[in-house]
Enzyme design. Sequence first.
Site, PDB file in Angstrom:
ATOM      1  N   ASP A 137       0.845  -1.197   0.000  1.00  0.00           N
ATOM      2  CA  ASP A 137       0.000   0.000   0.000  1.00  0.00           C
ATOM      3  C   ASP A 137       0.886   1.255   0.000  1.00  0.00           C
ATOM      4  O   ASP A 137       1.657   1.475   0.945  1.00  0.00           O
ATOM      5  CB  ASP A 137      -0.880  -0.052   1.249  1.00  0.00           C
ATOM      6  CG  ASP A 137      -1.825   1.139   1.348  1.00  0.00           C
ATOM      7  OD1 ASP A 137      -1.533   2.202   0.758  1.00  0.00           O
ATOM      8  OD2 ASP A 137      -2.855   1.002   2.009  1.00  0.00           O
ATOM      9  N   GLY A 138       0.774   2.072  -1.025  1.00  0.00           N
ATOM     10  CA  GLY A 138       1.609   3.265  -1.159  1.00  0.00           C
ATOM     11  C   GLY A 138       1.426   4.251  -0.021  1.00  0.00           C
ATOM     12  O   GLY A 138       2.377   4.932   0.381  1.00  0.00           O
ATOM     13  N   ASP A 155       0.994   8.022  -9.522  1.00  0.00           N
ATOM     14  CA  ASP A 155       0.355   7.510 -10.732  1.00  0.00           C
ATOM     15  C   ASP A 155      -0.813   6.634 -10.290  1.00  0.00           C
ATOM     16  O   ASP A 155      -0.766   5.411 -10.364  1.00  0.00           O
ATOM     17  CB  ASP A 155       1.400   6.698 -11.506  1.00  0.00           C
ATOM     18  CG  ASP A 155       0.856   6.150 -12.805  1.00  0.00           C
ATOM     19  OD1 ASP A 155      -0.296   6.465 -13.149  1.00  0.00           O
ATOM     20  OD2 ASP A 155       1.588   5.382 -13.465  1.00  0.00           O
TER      21      ASP A 155
END
Lengths: 283, 283
Positions: A137-138, A155
């Site tokens: 998970d970013g 992005d």
Amino acid sequence: MSYWHIDYHSKYQALTFEVTEVLKSIQSPYQKIEVVETPAYGKVLLLDDDLMLTEKDEFAYHEMLVHPTMFTHSYPQKILIIGGGDCGTLTRVLQHKTVEKVVIVELDEMVTQVSQEYFPQLVSSTQDPRVELIFTDGIKYVHNCTDKFDVILVDSTDPIGPAEGLFRLSFFQDCHKILEEDGILCLQSESPWIPELAELISYVNQDLKSLFPVVKAYGAAIQTYQAGFWLFQLASKKYNPLSKEIENKIKEADLKTKYYNPNIHYGAFKLPTFVNELLHEPS
Amino acid sequence: MSYWHIDYHSKYQALTFEVTEVLKSIQSPYQKIEVVETPAYGKVLLLDDDLMLTEKDEFAYHEMLVHPTMFTHSYPQKILIIGGGDCGTLTRVLQHKTVEKVVIVELDEMVTQVSQEYFPQLVSSTQDPRVELIFTDGIKYVHNCTDKFDVILVDSTDPIGPAEGLFRLSFFQDCHKILEEDGILCLQSESPWIPELAELISYVNQDLKSLFPVVKAYGAAIQTYQAGFWLFQLASKKYNPLSKEIENKIKEADLKTKYYNPNIHYGAFKLPTFVNELLHEPS
């Protein structure tokens, strides 16, 4: 047997296009991932039925997410990409010779696996020794990260479901924290023509301005995204993307591109009046 | 009962949007004329099922067809509009105080009649005493015309059927003939994203360059036209649209606009590399 896919841009409007073959259709833990063949756009990647990228025009989105920021920074070495599992963004980052390390953090490993099969021209970039690919998970990654980066590129998918947090102030604060003192954050920020998205653009802009001294939005014509016109927001601790010396750097680098060029670098920041109003900027 | 209208952008792709009511549907000698109510765009004018204008975003197309040319000319007094029976172009021309006479030549009188009923905010401009409205074939009008104009604006439908001749060299030659020695011709020239239209853009550009010393294309984000990105081509006998002094003229005029502004005037001429290639221009 062919059919027409409907890609909703709002509750009331959609892009529709002929699909001649479903090449892949699988369910990951996060979403339905499909690749379809189309006469209009070549191969198309769909996530939960939403168009993510097309073979024919992915260059417009990816070049415009990457190059304005990479040329604005004086010497970008360490790059973090949040999302972008199709590796189109990574491919363009690696065109820049200053780059020493790219960390790409994608939530859904199966997006990259499917992209490797159907868009190998993009995913081959992961073989570059400068690349570290992390599937997690970013938002959590950035929150817990102790490294520092010169550039962060977000992005993301649309602000529904898992990507919602990538448009929030707390995420921008975490990005700010792990950026070097001259670092730049750039994110895709949706279409100003769609009322619901226009609201989002406005509050993202305010949040970024509360953290960064230089915040500039720019646009690009991306035919397969909502309403064909896409905004990006560049938030910088030091560098101004409109500095005149950038033009020469772009010319000297002479990257192979199909959308981005020295004129577009500056022209993209000239926005229509209705967009400037969303951003509380003069026209 | 609501339905979804399909507006084909090519054989393989379309914009589709919900229609909640058909307000008008008639057949003129030239085409089917419809006005429909939509949640996404307000009232929409359709000619032979093709979207012509929408209440919500007509400003983008009309401002960008008119203002770049009107500000590039040093003192535009006599203006000719070919097509544009909905009067959105005329409305913007009349914002310019230098204008003494506008001739608008529309093929289909019923387009203007229907527009008067459903887009009165645009057609009210025909009441201005400077306006002469002529219902005839624009190609023949220009061929036989003995007047001279400072500016000609071509506000045509797509290059299929009656409008096809408005994209031909012989028409451009006739326009050149009736332009003053410092006159400017500007035409809408379709979307560079659609392969068939991209070809047209390329040959129109070559034809214009064979006649005019200054030919510049520029773009605008128009969400309801093909692929959301539209080109215009400005062909000028003398004035350069990129001259620096134009900026001050735009600021001084201080027109009420929603798309056009001094920055967009210059920014719109900065085109993506794939478009420059169509025009045989450097990037």
